[in-house]
Scaffold this motif. Sequence first.
Motif, mmCIF file in Angstrom:
data_model
loop_
_atom_site.group_PDB
_atom_site.id
_atom_site.type_symbol
_atom_site.label_atom_id
_atom_site.label_comp_id
_atom_site.label_asym_id
_atom_site.label_seq_id
_atom_site.Cartn_x
_atom_site.Cartn_y
_atom_site.Cartn_z
ATOM 1 N N ALA A 194 1.170 7.164 5.555
ATOM 2 C CA ALA A 194 2.364 7.187 4.703
ATOM 3 C C ALA A 194 1.752 6.441 3.433
ATOM 4 O O ALA A 194 2.082 6.894 2.352
ATOM 5 N N GLU A 195 0.968 5.443 3.665
ATOM 6 C CA GLU A 195 0.453 4.892 2.558
ATOM 7 C C GLU A 195 -0.607 5.964 1.477
ATOM 8 O O GLU A 195 -0.705 5.920 0.478
ATOM 9 N N HIS A 196 -1.370 6.505 2.488
ATOM 10 C CA HIS A 196 -2.120 7.434 1.733
ATOM 11 C C HIS A 196 -1.224 8.475 1.048
ATOM 12 O O HIS A 196 -1.674 8.686 -0.194
ATOM 13 N N GLU A 197 -0.319 8.942 1.594
ATOM 14 C CA GLU A 197 0.649 9.845 0.810
ATOM 15 C C GLU A 197 1.079 9.207 -0.410
ATOM 16 O O GLU A 197 1.320 9.926 -1.363
ATOM 17 N N ARG A 198 1.257 7.980 -0.405
ATOM 18 C CA ARG A 198 1.833 7.402 -1.693
ATOM 19 C C ARG A 198 0.742 7.460 -2.577
ATOM 20 O O ARG A 198 0.803 7.376 -4.145
ATOM 21 N N HIS A 199 -0.484 7.143 -2.106
ATOM 22 C CA HIS A 199 -1.617 7.454 -3.126
ATOM 23 C C HIS A 199 -1.654 8.767 -3.931
ATOM 24 O O HIS A 199 -2.082 8.709 -5.098
ATOM 25 N N VAL A 200 -1.383 9.810 -3.024
ATOM 26 C CA VAL A 200 -1.525 11.168 -3.572
ATOM 27 C C VAL A 200 -0.350 11.241 -4.739
ATOM 28 O O VAL A 200 -0.523 11.778 -5.676
ATOM 29 N N GLU A 201 1.056 10.582 -4.519
ATOM 30 C CA GLU A 201 1.815 10.651 -5.185
ATOM 31 C C GLU A 201 1.575 9.668 -6.669
ATOM 32 O O GLU A 201 1.940 10.419 -7.741
ATOM 33 N N ALA A 202 0.944 8.731 -6.420
ATOM 34 C CA ALA A 202 0.202 8.123 -7.532
ATOM 35 C C ALA A 202 -0.706 9.028 -8.547
ATOM 36 O O ALA A 202 -0.845 8.760 -9.661
ATOM 37 N N LYS A 203 -1.375 9.695 -7.638
ATOM 38 C CA LYS A 203 -2.496 10.595 -8.371
ATOM 39 C C LYS A 203 -1.815 11.745 -9.032
ATOM 40 O O LYS A 203 -1.968 12.166 -10.262
ATOM 41 N N ILE A 204 -1.018 12.599 -8.460
ATOM 42 C CA ILE A 204 -0.617 13.690 -9.271
ATOM 43 C C ILE A 204 0.966 13.589 -9.683
ATOM 44 O O ILE A 204 1.524 14.635 -10.426
ATOM 45 N N GLY A 205 1.719 12.609 -9.193
ATOM 46 C CA GLY A 205 3.003 12.519 -9.567
ATOM 47 C C GLY A 205 3.844 12.799 -8.366
ATOM 48 O O GLY A 205 3.517 13.713 -7.653
ATOM 49 N N LYS A 206 5.181 12.173 -8.480
ATOM 50 C CA LYS A 206 5.945 12.435 -7.162
ATOM 51 C C LYS A 206 6.528 13.883 -7.227
ATOM 52 O O LYS A 206 6.553 14.328 -6.150
ATOM 53 N N GLU A 207 7.065 14.109 -8.311
ATOM 54 C CA GLU A 207 7.440 15.719 -7.997
ATOM 55 C C GLU A 207 6.705 16.891 -8.110
ATOM 56 O O GLU A 207 6.718 17.760 -7.402
ATOM 57 N N ASN A 208 5.413 16.372 -8.718
ATOM 58 C CA ASN A 208 4.523 17.289 -8.440
ATOM 59 C C ASN A 208 4.038 17.600 -7.105
ATOM 60 O O ASN A 208 3.816 18.556 -6.411
ATOM 61 N N ASP A 211 -9.543 10.260 0.172
ATOM 62 C CA ASP A 211 -8.586 9.242 0.216
ATOM 63 C C ASP A 211 -8.128 8.895 1.929
ATOM 64 O O ASP A 211 -7.788 7.709 2.262
ATOM 65 N N PHE A 212 -7.821 10.034 2.303
ATOM 66 C CA PHE A 212 -7.319 9.820 3.797
ATOM 67 C C PHE A 212 -8.233 9.039 4.607
ATOM 68 O O PHE A 212 -7.922 8.039 5.229
ATOM 69 N N ILE A 213 -9.542 9.574 4.655
ATOM 70 C CA ILE A 213 -10.505 8.907 5.326
ATOM 71 C C ILE A 213 -10.720 7.344 5.017
ATOM 72 O O ILE A 213 -10.793 6.658 5.802
ATOM 73 N N LYS A 214 -10.802 6.915 3.643
ATOM 74 C CA LYS A 214 -10.804 5.603 3.187
ATOM 75 C C LYS A 214 -9.790 4.859 3.963
ATOM 76 O O LYS A 214 -9.750 3.790 4.336
#
Lengths: 164, 164
Positions: free
Chosen positions: B138-152, B50-53
């Motif tokens: 930062a956008e990538h990091e939001r993808h991570v949040e969307a994937k596993i959840g914010k608090e996770n 996801d980061f690379i993309k």
Amino acid sequence: MTASATQTAPRKRAGNGAAPREVADDVGLDALVGHAGYAVRRFQIWIFQDFIKTLGEVDIRPTQYSVLTVIGANPGLSQMAVAKRLGIERARLVHLLDSLEQRKLVKRVKSKADRRSHALHLTAPGETALAKFKLLAAEHERHVEAKIGKENRAQLLRILADFT
Amino acid sequence: MTASATQTAPRKRAGNGAAPREVADDVGLDALVGHAGYAVRRFQIWIFQDFIKTLGEVDIRPTQYSVLTVIGANPGLSQMAVAKRLGIERARLVHLLDSLEQRKLVKRVKSKADRRSHALHLTAPGETALAKFKLLAAEHERHVEAKIGKENRAQLLRILADFT
DNA sequence: AAAGATTGTTGTTGACGACAACAATTGTCA
DNA sequence: TGACAATTGTTGTCGTCAACAACAATCTTT
């Protein structure tokens, strides 16, 4: 600065309590902290190195272990099925199986149902070897617990369960 | 089963609720579940892709980003210091810097204090480029949040903080 | 039967970590 | 001070790993 850190590193991030352990002398990461990917990458390197060291006496690497485990749990799978399940490319799996077959842990049986594919099985010595590998892998898992804490490891497994 | 899973996969792990998402058709992992390293590896692959993309339009890979970030936060560092901080070998950093210097993002300045070493700095375009990279990261990091959840994600960062 | 898809295989490319060797330079210490 | 050890950047090799591309043999579809 005793050390020779070249020169005027602007010493940001001065007194924020928890200092970085043994990794760096003084260098700040700033924006890198808070990136999940960076932390995960470093952790993954650590965990693989411990796995490789713990299973070093039997010369089994993480990917090999995962292949053996899947075949052991699902005898008769095709290479394609194993590759897809583990997220390995089938081209890569060929070499992995070549190695494991040379070591007499796995055998490729020509499938009668589909003469293109091979049905993968553990050999008899492969079964007993895998049993030992699992004991060592469990020991490695205890190292992980010792490193990050028992309930942290459990939370981590829960958080990442979807990727399994 | 519609699919061609070769044949007699012994169908263990039949009805245990949460089925594996899109990865496998039916293949059980059994012993592999519960291994932290496996989950972390799969997650790390996902997160890097996801980061690379996400940073694909600017052609920046995770390692390059980490190098730029550290230099940006600590201008004047030597190659040795950067390599040690990021856990990269200095031999590898040479090539990374060659590439980044060709792209005019970084410059190696001959250190006067220690004529063996180079003081690393961002160029002016390097600064502005890094600012853009950080937005995409930062956008990538939001993808991570969307994937596993914010608090996770927050918990994960907390658990792995020591590896940063 | 012909066209298209799948399976295993071989090969190439590029990112990456681990090592080893080397010249230039610095640090040490006898 | 001068010889010896250590450090820094560099070059090179080796092995792992992911991503592709091509291919022959074999299904599957129509």
